[in-house]
Every structure is written in C-alpha cells, then in structure tokens.
Design a protein around this motif. Structure first.
Motif, PDB file in Angstrom:
ATOM      1  N   PHE A   2       0.253  -1.338   0.034  1.00  0.00           N
ATOM      2  CA  PHE A   2      -0.010  -0.048  -0.154  1.00  0.00           C
ATOM      3  C   PHE A   2       0.806   0.910   0.093  1.00  0.00           C
ATOM      4  O   PHE A   2       1.017   1.699   1.380  1.00  0.00           O
ATOM      5  CB  PHE A   2      -0.889   0.139   1.105  1.00  0.00           C
ATOM      6  CG  PHE A   2      -1.584   1.168   1.753  1.00  0.00           C
ATOM      7  CD1 PHE A   2      -2.662   0.962   0.327  1.00  0.00           C
ATOM      8  CD2 PHE A   2      -1.579   1.947   2.506  1.00  0.00           C
ATOM      9  CE1 PHE A   2      -4.114   2.321   0.142  1.00  0.00           C
ATOM     10  CE2 PHE A   2      -2.503   3.248   2.386  1.00  0.00           C
ATOM     11  CZ  PHE A   2      -3.345   3.124   1.516  1.00  0.00           C
ATOM     12  N   VAL A   3       0.923   1.965  -1.521  1.00  0.00           N
ATOM     13  CA  VAL A   3       1.478   3.146  -1.094  1.00  0.00           C
ATOM     14  C   VAL A   3       0.586   4.314  -0.918  1.00  0.00           C
ATOM     15  O   VAL A   3      -0.568   4.646  -0.986  1.00  0.00           O
ATOM     16  CB  VAL A   3       1.999   3.772  -2.814  1.00  0.00           C
ATOM     17  CG1 VAL A   3       3.133   4.657  -3.089  1.00  0.00           C
ATOM     18  CG2 VAL A   3       3.037   2.271  -3.886  1.00  0.00           C
ATOM     19  N   GLN A   4       1.089   5.142   0.597  1.00  0.00           N
ATOM     20  CA  GLN A   4       1.005   6.214   1.109  1.00  0.00           C
ATOM     21  C   GLN A   4       1.560   7.579   0.351  1.00  0.00           C
ATOM     22  O   GLN A   4       2.371   7.420  -0.310  1.00  0.00           O
ATOM     23  CB  GLN A   4       0.511   6.619   2.235  1.00  0.00           C
ATOM     24  CG  GLN A   4       0.324   4.928   2.858  1.00  0.00           C
ATOM     25  CD  GLN A   4       0.363   5.299   4.617  1.00  0.00           C
ATOM     26  OE1 GLN A   4       1.174   6.172   5.096  1.00  0.00           O
ATOM     27  NE2 GLN A   4      -0.103   3.994   5.391  1.00  0.00           N
ATOM     28  N   THR A   5       0.768   8.310   0.471  1.00  0.00           N
ATOM     29  CA  THR A   5       1.048   9.985  -0.027  1.00  0.00           C
ATOM     30  C   THR A   5       0.939  10.604   0.806  1.00  0.00           C
ATOM     31  O   THR A   5       0.067  10.477   1.862  1.00  0.00           O
ATOM     32  CB  THR A   5      -0.192  10.185  -1.592  1.00  0.00           C
ATOM     33  OG1 THR A   5      -1.788  10.046  -1.439  1.00  0.00           O
ATOM     34  CG2 THR A   5      -0.423   9.726  -2.109  1.00  0.00           C
ATOM     35  N   GLU A   6       0.981  12.014   0.762  1.00  0.00           N
ATOM     36  CA  GLU A   6       1.283  13.074   1.237  1.00  0.00           C
ATOM     37  C   GLU A   6       1.510  14.052   0.988  1.00  0.00           C
ATOM     38  O   GLU A   6       2.164  14.557  -0.163  1.00  0.00           O
ATOM     39  CB  GLU A   6       2.416  12.766   2.264  1.00  0.00           C
ATOM     40  CG  GLU A   6       2.835  12.282   4.127  1.00  0.00           C
ATOM     41  CD  GLU A   6       3.633  11.716   4.934  1.00  0.00           C
ATOM     42  OE1 GLU A   6       4.096  13.209   4.880  1.00  0.00           O
ATOM     43  OE2 GLU A   6       3.371  11.272   5.552  1.00  0.00           O
ATOM     44  N   ILE A   7       0.477  15.772   1.351  1.00  0.00           N
ATOM     45  CA  ILE A   7       0.665  16.178   0.413  1.00  0.00           C
ATOM     46  C   ILE A   7       1.446  17.265   1.048  1.00  0.00           C
ATOM     47  O   ILE A   7       2.396  17.225   2.287  1.00  0.00           O
ATOM     48  CB  ILE A   7      -0.465  17.027   0.532  1.00  0.00           C
ATOM     49  CG1 ILE A   7      -0.919  17.810   2.223  1.00  0.00           C
ATOM     50  CG2 ILE A   7      -1.514  16.766  -0.135  1.00  0.00           C
ATOM     51  CD1 ILE A   7      -1.910  18.949   2.770  1.00  0.00           C
ATOM     52  N   THR A   8       2.554  18.121   0.405  1.00  0.00           N
ATOM     53  CA  THR A   8       3.112  19.457   0.942  1.00  0.00           C
ATOM     54  C   THR A   8       3.195  20.143   0.548  1.00  0.00           C
ATOM     55  O   THR A   8       2.166  21.119   0.294  1.00  0.00           O
ATOM     56  CB  THR A   8       4.642  19.272   0.053  1.00  0.00           C
ATOM     57  OG1 THR A   8       4.555  19.345  -1.085  1.00  0.00           O
ATOM     58  CG2 THR A   8       4.942  17.387  -0.311  1.00  0.00           C
ATOM     59  N   PRO A   9       4.330  21.189   0.870  1.00  0.00           N
ATOM     60  CA  PRO A   9       3.431  22.946   0.892  1.00  0.00           C
ATOM     61  C   PRO A   9       3.774  23.388  -0.501  1.00  0.00           C
ATOM     62  O   PRO A   9       2.923  24.259  -0.653  1.00  0.00           O
ATOM     63  CB  PRO A   9       4.405  23.650   1.681  1.00  0.00           C
ATOM     64  CG  PRO A   9       5.022  22.512   2.851  1.00  0.00           C
ATOM     65  CD  PRO A   9       5.022  21.119   1.836  1.00  0.00           C
ATOM     66  N   ASN A  10       4.169  22.608  -1.585  1.00  0.00           N
ATOM     67  CA  ASN A  10       3.900  22.369  -2.644  1.00  0.00           C
ATOM     68  C   ASN A  10       2.590  22.170  -3.707  1.00  0.00           C
ATOM     69  O   ASN A  10       2.939  20.570  -3.620  1.00  0.00           O
ATOM     70  CB  ASN A  10       5.213  22.257  -3.598  1.00  0.00           C
ATOM     71  CG  ASN A  10       4.722  22.522  -5.258  1.00  0.00           C
ATOM     72  OD1 ASN A  10       4.967  23.152  -5.290  1.00  0.00           O
ATOM     73  ND2 ASN A  10       7.333  22.176  -5.397  1.00  0.00           N
ATOM     74  N   PRO A  11       1.954  22.502  -4.125  1.00  0.00           N
ATOM     75  CA  PRO A  11       0.743  21.778  -4.299  1.00  0.00           C
ATOM     76  C   PRO A  11       1.309  21.065  -5.621  1.00  0.00           C
ATOM     77  O   PRO A  11       0.576  20.032  -6.062  1.00  0.00           O
ATOM     78  CB  PRO A  11      -0.328  23.529  -4.683  1.00  0.00           C
ATOM     79  CG  PRO A  11       0.517  24.410  -5.359  1.00  0.00           C
ATOM     80  CD  PRO A  11       2.396  23.944  -4.287  1.00  0.00           C
ATOM     81  N   ASN A  12       2.836  21.548  -6.453  1.00  0.00           N
ATOM     82  CA  ASN A  12       3.020  21.089  -7.518  1.00  0.00           C
ATOM     83  C   ASN A  12       3.897  19.097  -7.356  1.00  0.00           C
ATOM     84  O   ASN A  12       4.493  18.896  -7.714  1.00  0.00           O
ATOM     85  CB  ASN A  12       3.060  21.458  -8.668  1.00  0.00           C
ATOM     86  CG  ASN A  12       2.204  22.910  -9.195  1.00  0.00           C
ATOM     87  OD1 ASN A  12       1.333  21.887  -9.475  1.00  0.00           O
ATOM     88  ND2 ASN A  12       3.142  23.828  -9.833  1.00  0.00           N
TER      89      ASN A  12
END
Length: 179
Positions: A2-12
């Motif tokens: 299961f690959v998780q994702t996290e947002i970063t301060p950079n929207p791109n």
C-alpha cells in the motif's frame, strides 16, 4: 503493498511513501530520463505531466507541471511504484556518488553540518532536500530539491528558517540564497 501519499507545501509536488527503502545512498533529484538507467525512475519521468522526481531515504516526491492535475497521474505513479516493489526489488537506488566534503573550508564544513543536522530533516518531511553549493562574502548559496524546488513558501523557508538558523550559529553568514 500500500503506497501512501502525503501533500507537501508545494501544490505541484506530492510525496509517495512505499513503506520500503527508496535510497540507501542519500537523496537526489532527477528531471530527465537520460540522467538515469533506473527502470522505475525512467517510467515515472515518462508519465505525461511529470516534471521531476526526488528520491529520499524512504519516499519519492513527484513534481508535476501546473497544468496537470494530480487526479490524472497519481494512480499511474502508485501503480508503477507497486509494480517495481512487487517484482522483488527492495530499493530503488542502492548506489550513487557520495558527496565529497573533504575539500571544504572549516566554515563551509560548519554550514554543511548545520544543514545536515538541523535543516535537512525538516525539509525531508515535506518531500524535499537542501544542498550546500557555495559560501562567499557572507552569502551561502544552496540548491532546493524535490518538493522544495519551485514551492511558493520556499522563499519564506529560506529567509525565516535557513538564514536565521545559519546566522544564529555562524556570525560569518549574512545571507542565504537559492540557486
């Protein structure tokens, strides 16, 4: 897997966490397919809309172009990462050049030590990295990589974080600039 994702301060930029080692030999950024022979990295860079890839110890940050939506590419990235590790591979990068800090002056070694110990762990949490490039006339030049590259808040991070910290510990430092 299961690959998780996290947002970063950079929207791109989005941080992908495969739950396995990504790089055993430091972190680095790749923006062109001809910069590597790594199958996963080449495949990720082949996705329409992907601008660059940053590999950390346990994460992969993907930078996309403004006009591309995460909805268009996120599932493809996750699929490629899953396929890579499902094929039995344990790590994306097992060897690369280690940065040579032997020829640095004492002040430069101190700057690198502060960057390594106090700043790099924080920017790694956001899916990026900071590399020392030069110290001249009181000005420290650094390169921002991964999610930090092109991030709208990177100027504030440099001034309020990196510059304040380096100036506090090293009176010789007057300013920090990104290349």
């Amino acid at each position: 897997m299961f690959v998780q994702t996290e947002i970063t301060p950079n929207p791109n930029s989005l941080k992908f966490l495969p739950g396995k080692n990504v790089s055993n030999k430091g972190s680095f950024e790749i923006t062109q397919k001809d910069q590597t022979n790594n199958e996963l990295v080449k495949n990720l860079l082949s996705i329409n809309g992907v601008e660059g890839i940053f590999l950390g110890k346990d994460f992969i940050s993907i930078n996309k172009y403004d006009h591309t939506s995460w909805d268009e590419i996120k599932h493809i990235v996750i699929s490629l990462i899953n396929d890579f590790y499902s094929s039995g591979k344990e790590c994306v990068v097992e060897n690369t050049l280690i940065e040579n800090n032997e020829n640095l002056k004492d002040i430069e070694k101190k700057i690198v030590r502060i960057l390594d110990e106090k700043i790099r762990p924080a920017v790694a949490k956001d899916g990026g990295d900071i590399k020392f490039k030069e110290f001249k006339d009181g000005i420290v030049k650094v390169q921002l990589q991964g999610s930090c590259s092109g991030c709208p808040s990177s100027t504030m991070t440099l001034k309020q974080g990196v510059q304040n910290l380096l100036c506090h510990y090293l009176p010789e430092v007057k300013k920090v600039e990104a290349l």
